[in-house]
Design an enzyme around this catalytic site. Structure first.
Site, PDB file in Angstrom:
ATOM      1  N   LYS A  85     -66.940  -2.132 -45.512  1.00  0.00           N
ATOM      2  CA  LYS A  85     -68.313  -1.599 -45.567  1.00  0.00           C
ATOM      3  C   LYS A  85     -68.966  -1.551 -44.187  1.00  0.00           C
ATOM      4  CE  LYS A  85     -72.331  -2.614 -48.421  1.00  0.00           C
ATOM      5  NZ  LYS A  85     -73.117  -3.655 -49.228  1.00  0.00           N
ATOM      6  N   SER A 159     -74.784  -1.553 -53.140  1.00  0.00           N
ATOM      7  CA  SER A 159     -75.017  -0.685 -51.715  1.00  0.00           C
ATOM      8  C   SER A 159     -73.638  -0.422 -51.673  1.00  0.00           C
ATOM      9  CB  SER A 159     -75.920  -1.345 -50.786  1.00  0.00           C
ATOM     10  OG  SER A 159     -75.226  -2.830 -50.576  1.00  0.00           O
ATOM     11  N   SER A 183     -74.476  -5.841 -55.315  1.00  0.00           N
ATOM     12  CA  SER A 183     -73.713  -4.424 -54.539  1.00  0.00           C
ATOM     13  C   SER A 183     -72.292  -4.688 -54.642  1.00  0.00           C
ATOM     14  CB  SER A 183     -74.193  -4.539 -53.127  1.00  0.00           C
ATOM     15  OG  SER A 183     -75.711  -4.282 -52.976  1.00  0.00           O
TER      16      SER A 183
END
Length: 596
Positions: A85, A159, A183
Site C-alpha cells: 500500500k 482504504s 482498512s
C-alpha cells in the site's frame, strides 16, 4: 477462487519451485502478463520496473539452481510476489499516500518491507488507497476509483483498496495494507479474500505514513489463512525503532472447541442479501459439534466504533495531512479534507474525556466477552455500489465501519475471511475477533471452521517466543494427540523435541486415574530409556499448569538422553506399589497400542 489465483498461493508457488516446474523468473513473467491483461491500472500508483523485476528474479533463479529446496527453508517467502500500500515506504520509490503534493522518496524501506524482502519476497509495486488512509470505500484517490474484483460496479473497500484487489485478481500472492478503522478487513470482505489485522504493535509501523498513529496496524491480504499467517510469521516481531512496537504475549490455540459470541443486535442497513449470507454462515457453524454460539450486547462495541470519527481521535489525523491541508487545501481530496478538518474542533479536555469514555466501553466489552473465545461479526453490513458511495460518501463509509472501527481501540486482533456467499453472487465476508495476542488462535480457528482445513496448519506454526519460557518433559496423557495435551497447547506451549530419557527410569501404569496416566520413577539400576516429548511453555503460564496436576503426580527434574535436565513429571513412590510396571514397552504410546 479460480485456478489462476490458486497458483499464486504461497504454498502452491513453493511446491512448484520445489518440483522445478516453475522458477521465480517464470513466475514474474506470469505476473507481468496478468497485470497487463487485467486492465486495472487504478490498482497501482507505481510499479517496480520490469527490468529490475527480471534481474531480481534471475538472482533467485540462480539460488534455486544452486541450493535446491534448501533455499525455500532458508528464505520462507522465496520467490513470492507481493504489493505494498502506498502509505508504506519502499526505498527509492515515491510514497504518495494517494496525494501527489505530499509525495516523498524515502532512502530506506519500512521495517515490514525490509523483513519481507530479506525473506525472499519479490516486490511488484505500490497500490492505490483512499487518500491518507482516510476511508473504507476505495473511491477517494486522485489515481482513480478502485473497482471491486468480483463486480466492477461495486466498491472495493478501503482504504487498502489496491492491495486487496491486486490479491483478489491473482496479480500478487499477498499484499500489505494498513488498518486503523477496518482498512485491512473491509476490502478483504468485499473482495472475497483473507485480511489479517494483527494485535496492535505486533508488526512494526516504522516507515508508515500515520493515519492515527496510536491505533495504526500494518495488515496482510492473502488468498488463504495459511498464507496470511506465513507472512505474519516473517513480518511480525518487536522493532526497537518503532516506539509503538511491543513484545506481545501470545495466547494459545483452542483445543476443546470454540465458544463464539455474536452481536445480539445485528445491523445490515436493509441489505437482505448480506443478512441472509451471515445467517447461513452462522447456521453452518451451529451445525458443528465443536462450536458453541451465544449472543452478547453489541452496544459497547458500537459506541466505541462511533468515537473514532465522532470523537477526539479524528484530531490525530492532522499529524500527517494537516500541514498540507493548511498550505494547499486544493491538494487534498474534498471528502478527506472535510474529515481531517474536524480535528480542529476538539480540545485537550475533549481528548481526556474521550479516553475516559473509551475505558468504560472497553471494560464493558471485556465483560461481555469473558465467557467466549472470539467475537464473530459480518466484516461489512452491506456492499454498496460505487455510484451510491459517490452520492453519499460519508454515510456509506460509516456503514462499512460498523463492525470494524472498535477493534484497535480495544487492542484486539482480527481476521477477515470469506463466509457463505450472498444470493446475488456477491461475497459476504465474516471476521473473527479476539483479545490482544490471540492472533494464532484466530488463524487456527478460521482455518478449521471457515476454510474447512482439517490439518489446521497454523496451529502448529506459532510465532517465536518473545518472553521467558520453561521446558517441560511429558511422558503420558500430555503427549501430542493424548487427552490432556490441550492443557499445554491452550497455554501457548509448543513441542520442541521428541526424545528419550537416560536409561535410569522405569514406567508404570497407574491405577484409578482418569484419563489413564503413567508414573515415571528414576532408578539407579535396571532402568530403561523412556520415550518422552519436551514442550516449551511460557513461564507466566507454568504455575497454573502445575496447579492442575493431580496427586500422585508432580513436577521435578528429568535427565534427557543428551545429558541435559529439564522439568518433568514424576510420581510419588507410594502410588507405584500397586501400579503395573510397563517399562518394557519403552513409552506410554507403545503401551497404549499393545492390543493392536
Amino acid at each position: 477462487m479460480d485456478s489462476k489465483e490458486r497458483t499464486m498461493e504461497c504454498n502452491a508457488l513453493h511446491a512448484a519451485y520445489r518440483a522445478r516446474s516453475l522458477t521465480p523468473g517464470q513466475c514474474i513473467e506470469q505476473v507481468l502478463a496478468r497485470i497487463a491483461a487485467s486492465g486495472r491500472d487504478e490498482v497501482w500508483i507505481s510499479r517496480v520496473d520490469a527490468g529490475a523485476l527480471r534481474q531480481t528474479a534471475s538472482q533467485l533463479d540462480a539460488l534455486l539452481a544452486s541450493e535446491g529446496a534448501d533455499v525455500l527453508a532458508r528464505l520462507p517467502l522465496f520467490g513470492v510476489p507481493f504489493a505494498v500500500k502506498d502509505n508504506i515506504d519502499v526505498a527509492g520509490m515515491p510514497t504518495t499516500a494517494a496525494c501527489p503534493a505530499f509525495a516523498y522518496t524515502p532512502r530506506r524501506s519500512a521495517t515490514v518491507v525490509e523483513r519481507l524482502q530479506a525473506a525472499g519476497a519479490i516486490l511488484i509495486g505500490k497500490t492505490n488507497l483512499d487518500q491518507f488512509a482516510t476511508g473504507l470505500v476505495g473511491t477517494r484517490s486522485p489515481y482513480g476509483v478502485v473497482r471491486n474484483a468480483i463486480d466492477e460496479d461495486y466498491v472495493s473497500g478501503g482504504s487498502s483498496s489496491g492491495s486487496a484487489v491486486a490479491v483478489a485478481l491473482g496479480l500478487v500472492s499477498f499484499a500489505l495494507g494498513t488498518d486503523t478503522a477496518g482498512s485491512g478487513r473491509v476490502p478483504a470482505g468485499l473482495n472475497n479474500i483473507v485480511g489479517l489485522k494483527p494485535t496492535p504493535g505486533l508488526i512494526s509501523t516504522r516507515g508508515v505514513v500515520p493515519a492515527c498513529r496510536t491505533l495504526d496496524c500494518v495488515s496482510v491480504f492473502a488468498l488463504t489463512v495459511a498464507d496470511s499467517w506465513q507472512v505474519l510469521s516473517v513480518a511480525g516481531g518487536y522493532d526497537r525503532e518503532d516506539t509503538y512496537s511491543r513484545q506481545i504475549e501470545m495466547r494459545g490455540v483452542r483445543r476443546r472447541g470454540f465458544r463464539i459470541a455474536v452481536p445480539a443486535q445485528l445491523e445490515f442497513f436493509g441489505d437482505a442479501a448480506a443478512e441472509q449470507a451471515f445467517a447461513a454462515t452462522l447456521d453452518a457453524l451451529r451445525a458443528r459439534p465443536e462450536c458453541t454460539i451465544g449472543t452478547i450486547d453489541y452496544a459497547p462495541f458500537r459506541d466505541a466504533a462511533a468515537l473514532l470519527y465522532q470523537g477526539p481521535w479524528v484530531a490525530e489525523r492532522l499529524e500527517a495531512s494537516g500541514p498540507l491541508l493548511a498550505e494547499q487545501p486544493e491538494a487534498v481530496h474534498p471528502v478527506v479534507a472535510g474529515i481531517v478538518r474536524q480535528g480542529h474542533d476538539y480540545s485537550a479536555l475533549d481528548a481526556f474525556k474521550g479516553q475516559y469514555r473509551l475505558a468504560e466501553l472497553r471494560r464493558a466489552a471485556e465483560e461481555a466477552l469473558a465467557d467466549y473465545d472470539f467475537l464473530l461479526v459480518p466484516t461489512t453490513p452491506t456492499m454498496p455500489r460505487i455510484d451510491a458511495v459517490l452520492e453519499q460518501p460519508v454515510v456509506q463509509n460509516s456503514r462499512l465501519g460498523y463492525y470494524t472501527n472498535f477493534v484497535n481501540f480495544f487492542d484486539m486482533a482480527a481476521l477477515a475471511v470469506p463466509g457463505k456467499g450472498r444470493a446475488d453472487g456477491l461475497p459476504a465476508g465474516v471476521t473473527l475477533i479476539g483479545a490482544g495476542g490471540a492472533d494464532q488462535a484466530l488463524a487456527a480457528a478460521a482455518q478449521a471452521l471457515l476454510e474447512g482445513g482439517e490439518a489446521q496448519q497454523v496451529a502448529f506454526e506459532p510465532l517465536p517466543f518473545n518472553e521467558p519460557t520453561v521446558r517441560l518433559a511429558v511422558v503420558g496423557a500430555h503427549l501430542q494427540g493424548q487427552p490432556l495435551n490441550w492443557q499445554l497447547v491452550e497455554r501457548g506451549a509448543r513441542q520442541v523435541a521428541a526424545t528419550r530419557t537416560t536409561p535410569h527410569y522405569r514406567l508404570y501404569a497407574l491405577r484409578n486415574t482418569t484419563p489413564p496416566k503413567p508414573g515415571l520413577a528414576r532408578v539407579l539400576e535396571q532402568g530403561t530409556a523412556i520415550e518422552i516429548e519436551v514442550w516449551e511453555l511460557p513461564l507466566r503460564r507454568f504455575g497454573e499448569f502445575v496447579a492442575e496436576i493431580p496427586q500422585p503426580l508432580g513436577i521435578g527434574s528429568l535427565e534427557l538422553a543428551d545429558g541435559t535436565w529439564v522439568k518433568g513429571f514424576i510420581c510419588e513412590p507410594a502410588a507405584l506399589a500397586d501400579a503395573e510396571d510397563i517399562t518394557a514397552f519403552g513409552g506410554w504410546r507403545a503401551y497404549l497400542g499393545r492390543a493392536s
